[in-house]
Design a protein around this motif. Sequence first.
Motif, PDB file in Angstrom:
ATOM      1  N   ARG A 156    -124.889   3.643 -11.891  1.00  0.00           N
ATOM      2  CA  ARG A 156    -123.526   3.942 -12.328  1.00  0.00           C
ATOM      3  C   ARG A 156    -122.545   3.141 -11.488  1.00  0.00           C
ATOM      4  O   ARG A 156    -122.560   3.240 -10.256  1.00  0.00           O
ATOM      5  N   ALA A 157    -121.721   2.321 -12.175  1.00  0.00           N
ATOM      6  CA  ALA A 157    -120.880   1.350 -11.455  1.00  0.00           C
ATOM      7  C   ALA A 157    -119.402   1.499 -11.808  1.00  0.00           C
ATOM      8  O   ALA A 157    -119.046   1.792 -12.947  1.00  0.00           O
ATOM      9  N   LEU A 158    -118.557   1.287 -10.797  1.00  0.00           N
ATOM     10  CA  LEU A 158    -117.101   1.263 -10.993  1.00  0.00           C
ATOM     11  C   LEU A 158    -116.581  -0.099 -10.533  1.00  0.00           C
ATOM     12  O   LEU A 158    -116.902  -0.547  -9.423  1.00  0.00           O
ATOM     13  N   VAL A 159    -115.788  -0.745 -11.390  1.00  0.00           N
ATOM     14  CA  VAL A 159    -115.204  -2.057 -11.055  1.00  0.00           C
ATOM     15  C   VAL A 159    -113.686  -1.918 -11.058  1.00  0.00           C
ATOM     16  O   VAL A 159    -113.093  -1.580 -12.089  1.00  0.00           O
ATOM     17  N   THR A 160    -113.042  -2.166  -9.915  1.00  0.00           N
ATOM     18  CA  THR A 160    -111.571  -2.133  -9.902  1.00  0.00           C
ATOM     19  C   THR A 160    -111.054  -3.482 -10.419  1.00  0.00           C
ATOM     20  O   THR A 160    -111.684  -4.522 -10.214  1.00  0.00           O
ATOM     21  N   GLY A 161    -109.907  -3.434 -11.106  1.00  0.00           N
ATOM     22  CA  GLY A 161    -109.387  -4.663 -11.710  1.00  0.00           C
ATOM     23  C   GLY A 161    -110.353  -5.205 -12.753  1.00  0.00           C
ATOM     24  O   GLY A 161    -110.538  -6.411 -12.873  1.00  0.00           O
ATOM     25  N   GLY A 162    -110.937  -4.283 -13.530  1.00  0.00           N
ATOM     26  CA  GLY A 162    -111.993  -4.690 -14.467  1.00  0.00           C
ATOM     27  C   GLY A 162    -111.506  -5.064 -15.852  1.00  0.00           C
ATOM     28  O   GLY A 162    -112.316  -5.264 -16.752  1.00  0.00           O
ATOM     29  N   ASN A 163    -110.178  -5.155 -16.055  1.00  0.00           N
ATOM     30  CA  ASN A 163    -109.703  -5.412 -17.418  1.00  0.00           C
ATOM     31  C   ASN A 163    -109.370  -6.869 -17.707  1.00  0.00           C
ATOM     32  O   ASN A 163    -108.883  -7.192 -18.784  1.00  0.00           O
TER      33      ASN A 163
ATOM     34  N   LEU B 166    -122.668  -6.369 -15.185  1.00  0.00           N
ATOM     35  CA  LEU B 166    -123.335  -5.144 -14.714  1.00  0.00           C
ATOM     36  C   LEU B 166    -123.861  -4.339 -15.902  1.00  0.00           C
ATOM     37  O   LEU B 166    -124.985  -3.815 -15.873  1.00  0.00           O
ATOM     38  N   ALA B 167    -123.034  -4.256 -16.966  1.00  0.00           N
ATOM     39  CA  ALA B 167    -123.456  -3.518 -18.170  1.00  0.00           C
ATOM     40  C   ALA B 167    -124.635  -4.224 -18.837  1.00  0.00           C
ATOM     41  O   ALA B 167    -125.594  -3.584 -19.270  1.00  0.00           O
ATOM     42  N   GLU B 168    -124.573  -5.552 -18.895  1.00  0.00           N
ATOM     43  CA  GLU B 168    -125.689  -6.304 -19.498  1.00  0.00           C
ATOM     44  C   GLU B 168    -126.979  -6.108 -18.696  1.00  0.00           C
ATOM     45  O   GLU B 168    -128.080  -6.146 -19.250  1.00  0.00           O
ATOM     46  N   ALA B 169    -126.819  -5.889 -17.382  1.00  0.00           N
ATOM     47  CA  ALA B 169    -128.006  -5.677 -16.533  1.00  0.00           C
ATOM     48  C   ALA B 169    -128.511  -4.236 -16.622  1.00  0.00           C
ATOM     49  O   ALA B 169    -129.494  -3.882 -15.964  1.00  0.00           O
ATOM     50  N   GLY B 170    -127.802  -3.395 -17.398  1.00  0.00           N
ATOM     51  CA  GLY B 170    -128.310  -2.043 -17.657  1.00  0.00           C
ATOM     52  C   GLY B 170    -127.491  -0.917 -17.068  1.00  0.00           C
ATOM     53  O   GLY B 170    -127.789   0.261 -17.309  1.00  0.00           O
ATOM     54  N   ALA B 171    -126.459  -1.237 -16.286  1.00  0.00           N
ATOM     55  CA  ALA B 171    -125.678  -0.169 -15.636  1.00  0.00           C
ATOM     56  C   ALA B 171    -124.708   0.498 -16.613  1.00  0.00           C
ATOM     57  O   ALA B 171    -124.293  -0.104 -17.598  1.00  0.00           O
ATOM     58  N   ASP B 172    -124.354   1.742 -16.324  1.00  0.00           N
ATOM     59  CA  ASP B 172    -123.226   2.405 -16.992  1.00  0.00           C
ATOM     60  C   ASP B 172    -122.012   2.063 -16.149  1.00  0.00           C
ATOM     61  O   ASP B 172    -122.009   2.280 -14.933  1.00  0.00           O
ATOM     62  N   VAL B 173    -120.961   1.550 -16.806  1.00  0.00           N
ATOM     63  CA  VAL B 173    -119.867   0.934 -16.053  1.00  0.00           C
ATOM     64  C   VAL B 173    -118.507   1.531 -16.422  1.00  0.00           C
ATOM     65  O   VAL B 173    -118.188   1.698 -17.599  1.00  0.00           O
ATOM     66  N   ALA B 174    -117.712   1.842 -15.396  1.00  0.00           N
ATOM     67  CA  ALA B 174    -116.313   2.224 -15.592  1.00  0.00           C
ATOM     68  C   ALA B 174    -115.433   1.105 -15.047  1.00  0.00           C
ATOM     69  O   ALA B 174    -115.767   0.493 -14.021  1.00  0.00           O
ATOM     70  N   ILE B 175    -114.335   0.811 -15.752  1.00  0.00           N
ATOM     71  CA  ILE B 175    -113.397  -0.207 -15.263  1.00  0.00           C
ATOM     72  C   ILE B 175    -112.044   0.443 -15.040  1.00  0.00           C
ATOM     73  O   ILE B 175    -111.597   1.267 -15.828  1.00  0.00           O
ATOM     74  N   ALA B 176    -111.394   0.071 -13.943  1.00  0.00           N
ATOM     75  CA  ALA B 176    -110.090   0.660 -13.612  1.00  0.00           C
ATOM     76  C   ALA B 176    -109.054  -0.439 -13.416  1.00  0.00           C
ATOM     77  O   ALA B 176    -109.344  -1.481 -12.825  1.00  0.00           O
ATOM     78  N   ALA B 177    -107.840  -0.181 -13.922  1.00  0.00           N
ATOM     79  CA  ALA B 177    -106.710  -1.098 -13.734  1.00  0.00           C
ATOM     80  C   ALA B 177    -105.448  -0.330 -14.106  1.00  0.00           C
ATOM     81  O   ALA B 177    -105.528   0.801 -14.615  1.00  0.00           O
ATOM     82  N   ARG B 178    -104.265  -0.948 -13.850  1.00  0.00           N
ATOM     83  CA  ARG B 178    -103.007  -0.235 -14.143  1.00  0.00           C
ATOM     84  C   ARG B 178    -102.656  -0.275 -15.616  1.00  0.00           C
ATOM     85  O   ARG B 178    -102.138   0.683 -16.158  1.00  0.00           O
ATOM     86  N   ASP B 179    -102.904  -1.387 -16.285  1.00  0.00           N
ATOM     87  CA  ASP B 179    -102.471  -1.576 -17.674  1.00  0.00           C
ATOM     88  C   ASP B 179    -103.491  -0.947 -18.630  1.00  0.00           C
ATOM     89  O   ASP B 179    -104.459  -1.592 -19.047  1.00  0.00           O
ATOM     90  N   GLY B 180    -103.226   0.336 -18.968  1.00  0.00           N
ATOM     91  CA  GLY B 180    -104.177   1.101 -19.781  1.00  0.00           C
ATOM     92  C   GLY B 180    -104.366   0.526 -21.164  1.00  0.00           C
ATOM     93  O   GLY B 180    -105.469   0.586 -21.723  1.00  0.00           O
ATOM     94  N   GLU B 181    -103.293  -0.058 -21.713  1.00  0.00           N
ATOM     95  CA  GLU B 181    -103.391  -0.615 -23.066  1.00  0.00           C
ATOM     96  C   GLU B 181    -104.355  -1.805 -23.070  1.00  0.00           C
ATOM     97  O   GLU B 181    -105.203  -1.933 -23.943  1.00  0.00           O
ATOM     98  N   ARG B 182    -104.190  -2.647 -22.053  1.00  0.00           N
ATOM     99  CA  ARG B 182    -105.076  -3.810 -21.950  1.00  0.00           C
ATOM    100  C   ARG B 182    -106.526  -3.358 -21.747  1.00  0.00           C
ATOM    101  O   ARG B 182    -107.457  -3.896 -22.354  1.00  0.00           O
ATOM    102  N   THR B 183    -106.707  -2.351 -20.899  1.00  0.00           N
ATOM    103  CA  THR B 183    -108.062  -1.847 -20.623  1.00  0.00           C
ATOM    104  C   THR B 183    -108.696  -1.314 -21.912  1.00  0.00           C
ATOM    105  O   THR B 183    -109.875  -1.582 -22.197  1.00  0.00           O
TER     106      THR B 183
ATOM    107  N   PRO C  66    -113.030   3.441 -19.684  1.00  0.00           N
ATOM    108  CA  PRO C  66    -111.713   3.019 -19.174  1.00  0.00           C
ATOM    109  C   PRO C  66    -111.074   4.048 -18.242  1.00  0.00           C
ATOM    110  O   PRO C  66    -111.111   5.244 -18.514  1.00  0.00           O
ATOM    111  N   ILE C  67    -110.498   3.554 -17.156  1.00  0.00           N
ATOM    112  CA  ILE C  67    -109.721   4.425 -16.259  1.00  0.00           C
ATOM    113  C   ILE C  67    -108.425   3.699 -15.925  1.00  0.00           C
ATOM    114  O   ILE C  67    -108.436   2.516 -15.576  1.00  0.00           O
ATOM    115  N   THR C  68    -107.308   4.423 -16.058  1.00  0.00           N
ATOM    116  CA  THR C  68    -106.021   3.838 -15.680  1.00  0.00           C
ATOM    117  C   THR C  68    -105.675   4.329 -14.280  1.00  0.00           C
ATOM    118  O   THR C  68    -105.612   5.536 -14.033  1.00  0.00           O
ATOM    119  N   ALA C  69    -105.495   3.388 -13.355  1.00  0.00           N
ATOM    120  CA  ALA C  69    -105.192   3.778 -11.976  1.00  0.00           C
ATOM    121  C   ALA C  69    -104.518   2.629 -11.245  1.00  0.00           C
ATOM    122  O   ALA C  69    -104.841   1.460 -11.478  1.00  0.00           O
TER     123      ALA C  69
END
Length: 255
Positions: free
Chosen positions: A13-20, A31-48, A64-67
């Motif tokens: 289980r992976a979290l990437v900041t600035g992932g959008n 990371l997702a292609e390698a099999g992980a479950d991935v969350a991405i966080a950034a400020r611009d929720g629409e873009r994410t 998606p996580i907005t933060a």
Amino acid sequence: MGVLDTFALNGRRALVTGGNRGLGLAFATALAEAGADVAIAARDGERTAGVVKQAAEQGLRLHPITADITDDADVERMTGEAADALGGLDILVNNAGTCFHNNSWHATDEEWAQVFDLNVRALWKCSIEAARHMADTGGGSIVNIGSMSGLIVNRPQWQHAYNASKAAVHHLTKSLAAEWADAGIRVNAVAPGYVKTEMAPVDRPDLRRHWIEDTPQQRYALPEEIAPTVVFLASEAASFITGSVVVADGGYTVY
Ligand code: NDP
């Protein structure tokens, strides 16, 4: 287990900041292609949300996580949300970062503070929050995105605060690796050279002489070329690697 299996991230289980966008999006995708479950966080929720939709069309699920990770309350909420959504947290990619070009005589306190607040302080806060979750489940892997700018001074543009912040990222990487080894948490950094993203104006003709011609490979990288190094450091293939800074710069730092 064959050697290629050690690079697989199934069940992680992976979290990437600035992932959008930019490098962060390439890391999340890899990371997702390698099999992980991935969350991405950034400020611009629409873009994410748009990025998550596009990934889904390619068969990849990103959460998606907005933060704003310069806000401590957001960091705590973000890591909690990621752990809840994914069922825990094994991998953190501290990717969000910022840079300004200005010489040291003219740089403002605000510019300096913004760079250190995001590139160093927020990275530290995200590491602490994620490490709490990792320690609960026996360990994990943190990959910090440093820069060759933490090893050399870029030219012709001046960016002293950014360079110093990335050197701090590299040394924080080593410090946390030493502290957290007994919790089963590995902490490493990747130091990319010039990569084509919104942050880096790699196509500007006035920068070509130094940015491209001073690089032995005579080119910039695409984000997808840095991503496999992040997958490697996150995986069991790097089980005996901690406190390292892996340089991926087309040879720029050899001179
Ligand atoms: P971009 O500027 O293209 O992307 C930055 C990402 O960080 C975006 O997703 C942005 O999303 C997010 N972000 C910015 N501020 C915050 C914040 N306060 N909270 C949460 N997320 C935030 O950068 P790159 O992809 O080029 O760079 C990524 C990393 O790689 C950085 O750490 C950079 O220093 C490093 N690097 C880049 C190189 C290059 O040549 N491009 C070379 C070496 C290192 P949003 O705006 O929606 O918040």
